[in-house]
Motif scaffolding. Structure first.
Motif, PDB file in Angstrom:
ATOM      1  N   PHE A 119      14.888  54.545 -33.198  1.00  0.00           N
ATOM      2  CA  PHE A 119      15.641  54.317 -31.964  1.00  0.00           C
ATOM      3  C   PHE A 119      14.696  54.166 -30.769  1.00  0.00           C
ATOM      4  CE2 PHE A 119      17.549  56.141 -28.102  1.00  0.00           C
ATOM      5  CZ  PHE A 119      18.584  55.240 -27.901  1.00  0.00           C
ATOM      6  N   TYR A 121      18.074  56.823 -24.049  1.00  0.00           N
ATOM      7  CA  TYR A 121      17.134  57.622 -24.854  1.00  0.00           C
ATOM      8  C   TYR A 121      17.268  59.104 -24.514  1.00  0.00           C
ATOM      9  CZ  TYR A 121      12.576  59.789 -25.854  1.00  0.00           C
ATOM     10  OH  TYR A 121      11.583  60.653 -26.258  1.00  0.00           O
ATOM     11  N   LEU A 160      21.863  50.146 -33.167  1.00  0.00           N
ATOM     12  CA  LEU A 160      20.832  51.110 -32.782  1.00  0.00           C
ATOM     13  C   LEU A 160      20.698  52.130 -33.903  1.00  0.00           C
ATOM     14  CD1 LEU A 160      21.889  51.620 -29.054  1.00  0.00           C
ATOM     15  CD2 LEU A 160      19.993  50.236 -29.903  1.00  0.00           C
ATOM     16  N   SER A 161      19.475  52.435 -34.268  1.00  0.00           N
ATOM     17  CA  SER A 161      19.247  53.344 -35.389  1.00  0.00           C
ATOM     18  C   SER A 161      19.612  54.786 -35.029  1.00  0.00           C
ATOM     19  CB  SER A 161      17.769  53.288 -35.781  1.00  0.00           C
ATOM     20  OG  SER A 161      17.512  54.176 -36.824  1.00  0.00           O
ATOM     21  N   ARG A 176      20.281  60.921 -25.924  1.00  0.00           N
ATOM     22  CA  ARG A 176      20.189  61.323 -27.333  1.00  0.00           C
ATOM     23  C   ARG A 176      19.281  62.518 -27.524  1.00  0.00           C
ATOM     24  NH1 ARG A 176      20.947  56.447 -31.584  1.00  0.00           N
ATOM     25  NH2 ARG A 176      22.355  55.240 -30.280  1.00  0.00           N
ATOM     26  N   ASP A 225      28.518  50.247 -28.884  1.00  0.00           N
ATOM     27  CA  ASP A 225      27.882  51.063 -29.923  1.00  0.00           C
ATOM     28  C   ASP A 225      28.726  52.290 -30.260  1.00  0.00           C
ATOM     29  OD1 ASP A 225      25.418  51.524 -31.598  1.00  0.00           O
ATOM     30  OD2 ASP A 225      25.462  53.407 -30.475  1.00  0.00           O
TER      31      ASP A 225
END
Lengths: 203, 203
Positions: free
Chosen positions: A92, B73, A85-86, B76, A75
């Motif tokens: 996401f 996750y 992946l958004s 981010r 990615d």
């Protein structure tokens, strides 16, 4: 000249298959070496002493293991237009949620297949199998409730993303390896989704 | 008011522990609900029908499963100064490589522990155990060759990163649950690294 990346592992593993399909979806060129962790032990040990598939040899010669870690690497490396992946945090998060269910179902399906096929019958342990069966049924039911197929035919966006791929490879694995689970516990909606994904050129 | 994130699972799982330590390292506030996938089955089913730990309930109420997906996750979501993955692609790739070895060793160690502790003795399958033992030894040897502890005491950068955490929780799990593997196959260098990590305030 940049060497191509090389994917190592058999496509009957849902983990190998999600990486193979993702590599194509991200528009990477790559080689594929179909080595089995059970039938090509000596060759596999040379590539990866941990005997684990998928392994991805990067074009810098680093061997990455574990499909999710490999996909996180890809990615970052891919053209951002091809990311699976958004960038939108809400999309996401929803995607990570669905992938989490898909991967757990893969784990359980593989555990069940191994119990049936990699042990002599007298080592088969019914209580363990019952637990896994219950987890598989619960997870497939949860997934059926949580999946919404949009007008474009996908789950997260108007194109194929990692959640679509991970769920589709999990469903195909169950269909091929655990057909009674597939027939009895996979919903109509998920079966239609699986067929649609499998009929695309990426799969 | 934003609800705190909630981590669900027991810290004797290396996967739960890597998320717990990472949450602290990333400076998140979170609640921790110590539910066992084996001893708190009914409560666990309510949280997560798949009965899998770690689970992370996000502050938007989404339940994420699978430690690597959870960490992706959190990476981010966190302040970028606290990210546990390098922005430098070379460092990032090295980190994914080491984490891949660590997670595979975790998987194998957990499989071995389960074979010894979650089956009646007559269902114990020596050939399977032999294979896992060989994978564990090969992986620990590979890790010993590949790990370089820098002057600051870390593996990737001059502060603690995800590779440090993942390797340290794997080593502690093996030390606690498979002490003969730890004593016989974990190198002096890795033992020193484990002790140093475990003595930090994050662990």
């Amino acid at each position: 000249m940049v060497l191509a990346m090389k994917l190592i592992g058999m496509l009957d593993s849902p983990y190998v298959r999600r990486v193979a399909i993702s590599l194509k979806a991200m528009n990477f060129s790559f080689e594929h070496e179909e080595l089995s962790v059970f039938n090509d032990i000596e060759k596999m040990k040379v590539v990866n002493p941990l005997m684990k598939a998928p392994s991805l040899m990067t074009d810098e010669g680093i061997l990455l293991i574990d499909s999710t870690l490999i996909l996180e690497y890809l990615d970052r490396k891919c053209n951002e237009n091809y990311s699976l992946l958004s960038k939108n945090m809400e999309q996401f998060t929803k995607s990570q949620y669905l992938i989490g269910i898909a991967l757990t179902l893969c784990d359980k399906a593989v555990q069940l297949f191994m119990e049936y096929n990699r042990r002599p019958p007298e080592k088969f342990y019914q209580e363990w199998v019952d637990r896994i069966n219950e987890q598989l049924q619960a997870g497939l039911s949860l997934l059926d409730q949580q999946v919404i197929i949009n007008d474009a035919g996908y789950l997260i966006d108007n194109r194929i993303m990692q959640a679509d791929i991970s769920i589709a490879v999990m469903l195909k694995y169950i269909e091929k390896k655990l057909s009674s689970i597939y027939n009895n516990y996979v919903s109509k909606k998920l079966k239609v989704f699986s067929s649609a994904m499998e009929s695309t050129s990426l799969f």
